[in-house]
Design an enzyme around this catalytic site. Structure first.
Site, PDB file in Angstrom:
ATOM      1  N   LYS A  75      -8.696  56.024  22.266  1.00 47.23           N
ATOM      2  CA  LYS A  75      -9.110  57.379  22.766  1.00 47.23           C
ATOM      3  C   LYS A  75     -10.508  57.657  22.377  1.00 47.23           C
ATOM      4  CE  LYS A  75      -6.692  62.041  22.360  1.00 47.23           C
ATOM      5  NZ  LYS A  75      -5.652  62.685  21.431  1.00 47.23           N
ATOM      6  N   SER A 150      -2.960  65.320  24.795  1.00 46.30           N
ATOM      7  CA  SER A 150      -4.363  65.203  25.121  1.00 46.30           C
ATOM      8  C   SER A 150      -4.698  63.671  25.249  1.00 46.30           C
ATOM      9  CB  SER A 150      -5.159  65.684  24.041  1.00 46.30           C
ATOM     10  OG  SER A 150      -5.021  65.063  22.804  1.00 46.30           O
ATOM     11  N   SER A 174       0.202  65.121  21.227  1.00 45.45           N
ATOM     12  CA  SER A 174      -0.465  64.391  22.195  1.00 45.45           C
ATOM     13  C   SER A 174      -0.488  62.887  22.131  1.00 45.45           C
ATOM     14  CB  SER A 174      -2.190  64.638  21.671  1.00 45.45           C
ATOM     15  OG  SER A 174      -2.490  65.872  22.403  1.00 45.45           O
TER      16      SER A 174
END
Ligand code: GLN
Length: 481
Positions: A75, A150, A174
């Site tokens: 990420k 997210s 997330s």
């Protein structure tokens, strides 16, 4: 490759049926072929092939590391030395960190091969991955729908078969919510289990690094590589990690799973509730005992979270002032102008909304009414879990109240977006570990089963997930290419 998890790929590498270089090349081509998902912010072909060459050399020298040669993605919230790390924000669009995050170091030391950095909600604020300055990510199961947020790019990359695992972060859901929306497995470890060093801060008392993968077994392999104490993160816990792999094969006979009716409340779609119940019945067949429990303070988790997370964010994001690093406006007329314009230009709408809410909640006149009350609510929520875990081993419910929603559906309505986190945020407020497991489908879209455990009982979550996955095949389903 598309149907292969870490364990299968590792066997193929050891049997010399493939090489790390070949796997990296396949992942790089898959990333390119699926560029329409917008799952990546940076694809790092050169670094990936270099790391793959090292992995092949390690394999040739007889390395037995579990992740050697396995391709994956980070990420874009984890700092990577020499590779830009944006947090999907204009503010950090050109930020190239001078160091690697602890998680990045550990996966590099394990000889896993990162092929790039994934798209996300800006500063990890969101539940749909639509708050990215690089545009939204699309769900591989239905490209008109969101992948969740997210960590949406990480979830989409794994679900689409580009890589077998990805790193993610979970401040309020997330990792788990995008795992649920994309039909994969995602683990949020206990607060403090994985070092936050070099992980860009959103809400420091809630942020946790973790992973998304195709199975609980694969999550166990990754957790083994990234868990552990780190003196550079003062909140990292000095306690040895468990043997997550050995724990996978434990029988579930007699394990008590608490079913909190609050997690099946208003707003939970019928198809989601039905799939979750069906998955729970499978666990029952494996010997688990289902017990009804109550988490009476569950309804105040969203309001408490949406005061505490923005309050901490407003403080963490104060460092982006246009002075030392990050976006700087052109030709500032004064220091005040430099701050104001740099921040207005650099931050997107949701980030600005959180800074405003957080600053307000922390202000002298409103601190008692909002921040202090939210902290009290947080204690009540943690107490609920502690009381429940006196009589059960795990707590279960749907990870998210709905399946993946349409792009744009909730974008203009922040409160509707926040409600997507109704079953996940309490876990972060209490600092507990939780996993989202594929649990079938509703209207053709994946549903996630969330299991929550007491602090540091990740092994129990992975064990339950693995046993379920030994007897069901939801986690092996793939979106049509
Ligand atoms: N959706 C939640 C939020 O927007 C959680 C985000 C997260 O876990 N990073 O705050």
């Amino acid at each position: 490759m598309h149907d292969s998890g870490i364990a299968q790929l590792a066997r193929a590498l050891r049997a010399r049926e493939t090489s790390a270089t070949e796997l990296a090349q396949r992942s790089l081509s898959a990333a390119q072929a699926q560029a329409g998902l917008n799952a990546f912010i940076s694809v790092c072909a050169e670094q990936a092939l270099d790391a793959a060459r090292h992995a092949d050399a390690a394999l040739a020298a007889g390395s037995v590391k579990a992740l050697v040669g396995i391709p994956f993605v980070h990420k874009d919230i984890f700092c990577t030395s020499g590779i830009r790390t944006t947090c999907a924000s204009r503010m950090l669009e050109n930020f190239v960190p001078p160091y690697d995050a602890a998680v990045v170091e550990k996966l590099a030391a394990a000889n896993a091969v990162s092929i790039g950095k994934t798209n996300m909600d800006e500063f990890a604020m969101g539940s749909s991955n639509e708050n990215s300055c690089f545009g939204p990510v699309r769900n591989p199961w239905d490209t008109t729908r969101v992948p969740g947020g997210s960590s949406g790019g990480s979830a989409a990359a794994v679900a689409a078969g580009i890589v077998p695992f990805a790193t993610g972060t979970d401040t309020g859901g997330s990792i788990r919510q995008p795992a649920a929306f994309c039909g994969i497995t995602g683990l949020k470890p206990t607060y403090g289990r994985v070092s936050r060093w070099g992980m860009i801060a959103f809400a420091s008392s809630l942020d946790c690094g973790g992973m998304l993968a195709r199975s609980a077994e694969d999550c166990a392999l990754v957790l083994t590589a990234i868990a552990g104490h780190d003196a550079r993160d003062a909140t990292s816990v000095d306690r040895p990690a468990d043997d997550y792999i050995a724990a996978l094969s434990t029988s579930l006979k007699g394990i008590k799973i608490g079913i909190a009716h609050e997690y099946f409340g208003a707003g939970v779609e019928e198809g989601v509730a039905a799939a979750t119940q069906a998955a729970l019945r499978e666990l029952e067949k494996l010997g688990a005992v289902l017990v009804d429990i109550s988490l009476p303070n569950a309804p105040i988790a969203i309001p408490a979270y949406y005061v505490i997370a923005p309050a901490e964010a407003s403080s963490n994001l104060a460092r982006y002032d246009g002075v030392r690093y990050g976006h700087r406006c052109a030709d500032p007329a004064s220091l005040e102008d430099l701050y104001t314009r740099s921040r207005s230009e650099g931050f997107g709408a949701e980030v600005q909304r959180r800074i405003l809410v957080g600053t307000y909640a922390l202000s002298a006149g409103y601190y008692d009414a909002y921040y202090l009350r939210a902290q009290r609510a947080r204690r009540l929520i943690a107490n609920d879990f502690a009381a429940a875990f006196a009589s059960v081993d795990l707590i279960a419910g749907p990870t998210a109240p709905t399946v993946a929603f349409k792009l744009g559906e909730k974008f203009a309505d922040p409160l509707a977006m926040y409600a997507a986190d109704v079953n996940t945020v309490a876990v972060n407020l209490a600092g507990l570990p939780a996993i989202s497991l594929p649990a079938g489908f509703s209207a053709g879209l994946p549903v996630g089963l969330q299991l929550i455990a007491p602090a540091f009982a990740e092994a129990r979550l992975l064990n339950a997930g693995h046993q379920l996955q030994q007897h069901t095949d939801w986690h092996t389903r793939e979106p049509a290419p």
